[in-house]
Design a protein around this motif. Sequence first.
Motif, PDB file in Angstrom:
ATOM      1  N   PRO A 108     -40.395 -47.291 -19.451  1.00 26.95           N
ATOM      2  CA  PRO A 108     -39.572 -48.492 -19.355  1.00 26.95           C
ATOM      3  C   PRO A 108     -39.306 -48.874 -17.896  1.00 26.95           C
ATOM      4  O   PRO A 108     -39.504 -48.066 -16.985  1.00 26.95           O
ATOM      5  N   ALA A 109     -38.889 -50.101 -17.699  1.00 31.73           N
ATOM      6  CA  ALA A 109     -38.686 -50.662 -16.356  1.00 31.73           C
ATOM      7  C   ALA A 109     -37.851 -49.743 -15.472  1.00 31.73           C
ATOM      8  O   ALA A 109     -38.116 -49.601 -14.280  1.00 31.73           O
ATOM      9  N   GLU A 110     -36.850 -49.106 -16.079  1.00 34.18           N
ATOM     10  CA  GLU A 110     -35.969 -48.238 -15.299  1.00 34.18           C
ATOM     11  C   GLU A 110     -36.723 -47.082 -14.642  1.00 34.18           C
ATOM     12  O   GLU A 110     -36.257 -46.517 -13.662  1.00 34.18           O
ATOM     13  N   LEU A 155     -48.174 -55.363 -21.236  1.00 33.16           N
ATOM     14  CA  LEU A 155     -47.225 -54.481 -21.910  1.00 33.16           C
ATOM     15  C   LEU A 155     -45.992 -54.224 -21.042  1.00 33.16           C
ATOM     16  O   LEU A 155     -44.859 -54.289 -21.516  1.00 33.16           O
ATOM     17  N   ILE A 156     -46.198 -53.931 -19.789  1.00 32.54           N
ATOM     18  CA  ILE A 156     -45.047 -53.650 -18.922  1.00 32.54           C
ATOM     19  C   ILE A 156     -44.604 -54.914 -18.185  1.00 32.54           C
ATOM     20  O   ILE A 156     -43.567 -54.919 -17.531  1.00 32.54           O
ATOM     21  N   GLY A 157     -45.379 -55.982 -18.289  1.00 28.80           N
ATOM     22  CA  GLY A 157     -45.084 -57.217 -17.575  1.00 28.80           C
ATOM     23  C   GLY A 157     -46.033 -57.378 -16.397  1.00 28.80           C
ATOM     24  O   GLY A 157     -46.245 -56.439 -15.640  1.00 28.80           O
ATOM     25  N   ALA A 207     -44.360 -56.555 -13.128  1.00 26.58           N
ATOM     26  CA  ALA A 207     -44.124 -55.118 -12.928  1.00 26.58           C
ATOM     27  C   ALA A 207     -45.429 -54.447 -12.489  1.00 26.58           C
ATOM     28  O   ALA A 207     -45.437 -53.573 -11.617  1.00 26.58           O
ATOM     29  N   ASP A 230     -40.094 -56.104 -21.023  1.00 24.28           N
ATOM     30  CA  ASP A 230     -39.295 -54.922 -20.734  1.00 24.28           C
ATOM     31  C   ASP A 230     -38.329 -55.171 -19.574  1.00 24.28           C
ATOM     32  O   ASP A 230     -37.230 -54.605 -19.547  1.00 24.28           O
ATOM     33  N   ALA A 231     -38.714 -56.005 -18.642  1.00 27.69           N
ATOM     34  CA  ALA A 231     -37.796 -56.380 -17.562  1.00 27.69           C
ATOM     35  C   ALA A 231     -36.625 -57.171 -18.146  1.00 27.69           C
ATOM     36  O   ALA A 231     -35.466 -56.988 -17.744  1.00 27.69           O
ATOM     37  N   ARG A 246     -35.478 -56.885 -21.203  1.00 33.25           N
ATOM     38  CA  ARG A 246     -34.639 -55.900 -21.901  1.00 33.25           C
ATOM     39  C   ARG A 246     -33.741 -55.152 -20.917  1.00 33.25           C
ATOM     40  O   ARG A 246     -32.547 -54.945 -21.150  1.00 33.25           O
ATOM     41  N   ARG A 247     -34.311 -54.781 -19.782  1.00 33.53           N
ATOM     42  CA  ARG A 247     -33.523 -54.015 -18.814  1.00 33.53           C
ATOM     43  C   ARG A 247     -32.313 -54.812 -18.327  1.00 33.53           C
ATOM     44  O   ARG A 247     -31.206 -54.284 -18.224  1.00 33.53           O
ATOM     45  N   GLU A 301     -29.702 -55.020 -21.060  1.00 36.12           N
ATOM     46  CA  GLU A 301     -29.028 -53.747 -21.366  1.00 36.12           C
ATOM     47  C   GLU A 301     -28.146 -53.240 -20.224  1.00 36.12           C
ATOM     48  O   GLU A 301     -27.458 -52.229 -20.377  1.00 36.12           O
TER      49      GLU A 301
END
Lengths: 387, 387
Positions: free
Chosen positions: A215-217, A240-242, A245, B244-245, B247-248, B251
């Motif tokens: 995940p991004a974190e 998938l991850i952007g 990113a 996912d960015a 979502r981050r 959240e």
Amino acid sequence: MSIAPTRLALSGSRFSVTYAIAADPATARSIADNVRVEQTIEFPLDLIADDDIRHGVVGRIEGFETFGPDLSHCTISYADETSAFELPQLLNVILGNASLFRGVKVVRFDLSDAVAAAFRGPRFGTSGLRRLFDRPAGPLFMSALKPQGLSAVELARQASAFAAGGLDIVKDDHGLANQSFSPFRERVTRCADAVREANARTGGRSLYAPMLSGPAERLIEDALFARDAGAGALLLAPALIGLDAARRIAELDVLALPILGHPALGGGFVLGAAHGFSHRAYFGQVMRLIGMDATIFPNFGGRFAFTRDECRAITRGCGEAMNGFAPILPSPGGGMTFAAVPEMARFYGDDILYLMGGELHRVGDLTDACLRLRDHAQAAMAKEPAE
Amino acid sequence: MSIAPTRLALSGSRFSVTYAIAADPATARSIADNVRVEQTIEFPLDLIADDDIRHGVVGRIEGFETFGPDLSHCTISYADETSAFELPQLLNVILGNASLFRGVKVVRFDLSDAVAAAFRGPRFGTSGLRRLFDRPAGPLFMSALKPQGLSAVELARQASAFAAGGLDIVKDDHGLANQSFSPFRERVTRCADAVREANARTGGRSLYAPMLSGPAERLIEDALFARDAGAGALLLAPALIGLDAARRIAELDVLALPILGHPALGGGFVLGAAHGFSHRAYFGQVMRLIGMDATIFPNFGGRFAFTRDECRAITRGCGEAMNGFAPILPSPGGGMTFAAVPEMARFYGDDILYLMGGELHRVGDLTDACLRLRDHAQAAMAKEPAE
């Protein structure tokens, strides 16, 4: 309320996008006129004064060509400033809202050097990868550690055999994430060790490329962990991850590893006959823009639906002149068999990173299988002049 | 080399995905069989032993229903563990490589509670937004600051007028990034101030939602800057910055603002008749999973191509039961006119965040325009029972 006339300090430098518009010529012209407004001001043009917003910010139709009763290409230029010189906003101008128009597809884009300068592009590209592997000519080879469910110990055993077989890149299957079966850190450590030890025995230069899909974190932390553990490259799926990113990882100077782009979740960008990006633009131009050094895609004739023309367009997008960005390696895969090698050799020529997965496991021994693959490809190259 | 038989400690909990498969029933069955393998082990099934990989990791066909000569729906369940309980890998299992299959489309997915628990989901959702605006019933209203090219001062003037007109949310146009015309920090500060001052004058509760599309390096910093400057919500385009960015950001407890999802660059996920996600899954389920509180999409009858059925499917995805995730507000827009209000009121009913852009500017005064919009919608609601 119409908008106050606005003077802007525009550089005059512009980038352009060529859209395929699936409509009769008159309708296509009117759609093009909507696109140039939609992608910039998204505002009724009649409320805009005769000012720099109308003449500078709004997209400008630079060319229009009709290829038949239902297909025209329109080139629209946009002021560099609209892009903010940042990837998400650049993609927003190129295709943002227009991604929701049926019948409008990006054929290619042509960046100004000023916009291109905001991006690092491929750090290695084809020539950098060739130097890294000391393979100035000839095809390169890659396989994947699989299946999901195996332990890190088992996957590392595969990695060792692949490296001993002389594969240039041993990558994770794109479905290996941080599952309990083989947690990311343990897998990366064991597989990087296994490849390093095999290289030490054989004098080879295989690189291990773990899949980065955390995940991004955790992305940057995972990437740095992998490098510190000895991974020589990274695999990631930009969709998938952007895309942004992925760009960030590729541009990270402290990392500086080759990056392989995987197509997972990217189908929607390219499968539409009349929306999204062309194969050339997405798998070639976009991947280079975000810094991928090789671009994985489904080969024609495999279990996916890409055609020979689409694969040819991808190789074109990988190699054509693009603001000085390095050419990158096309990496066709997806159900690749030994039997397909001669045709692939003829089709792709020298600059190819073969990706063979499950088929290698059908051979009794993985190391033998890798050697057979290389022999096969070299024999085919010797026999078959490139198309 | 076949794979060593593997024993795994699987929980037994599974999530499932229903795919529409565009093929005759026999072919569809065989495609479904490929999908369950492709999405998990991506490996020749005949090389897998009679073990926990075959029976636990590989997807399992749970249902198959035929709707005609060329359409079947197949539900496949996957072990929770395959998802790694992380968004990118979860999306990878749901649609990763299958996104590249023509003829395979995600109709919906049903998460196990264990997988769902890994996600925060919408922090506010419909009921949280209603509390925030103190509007226990009735539609909500939003417009956008435009066009790109205006200075921050001009945009703040618009923001003030919109807030005075009682709009619930005053958002940036999604094309406002960090351009020289109105740099992010200046624009956000001025517009947040303008909305705060208007609220102080009128006693209103308008929120300003700046567009967050900065590059990955700056996303969190920009979000926190916006909150500190007084932005009451955030607008972002998940497909543009990465799901996912998005979502981050949603959240992030230290941020804790309502998040509006914009569809820019998302067209490829939904426009394919036989690939990608259904409208319900993408604009409803995926947006809720990543924590959007409202989901913006092109209304039927506007300048985009969404149909009434697609819009109805979106509202269903926004509201249906989903592992306890809060329902979210559908926000149809895209060329919305005053004339469209009665039909929209009938179609969407009470739970709607109207997004009207350029049309408001056709009225002499922006504040008057906002009041007219609310009157229009309320009159329509009084007359028209929801469909």
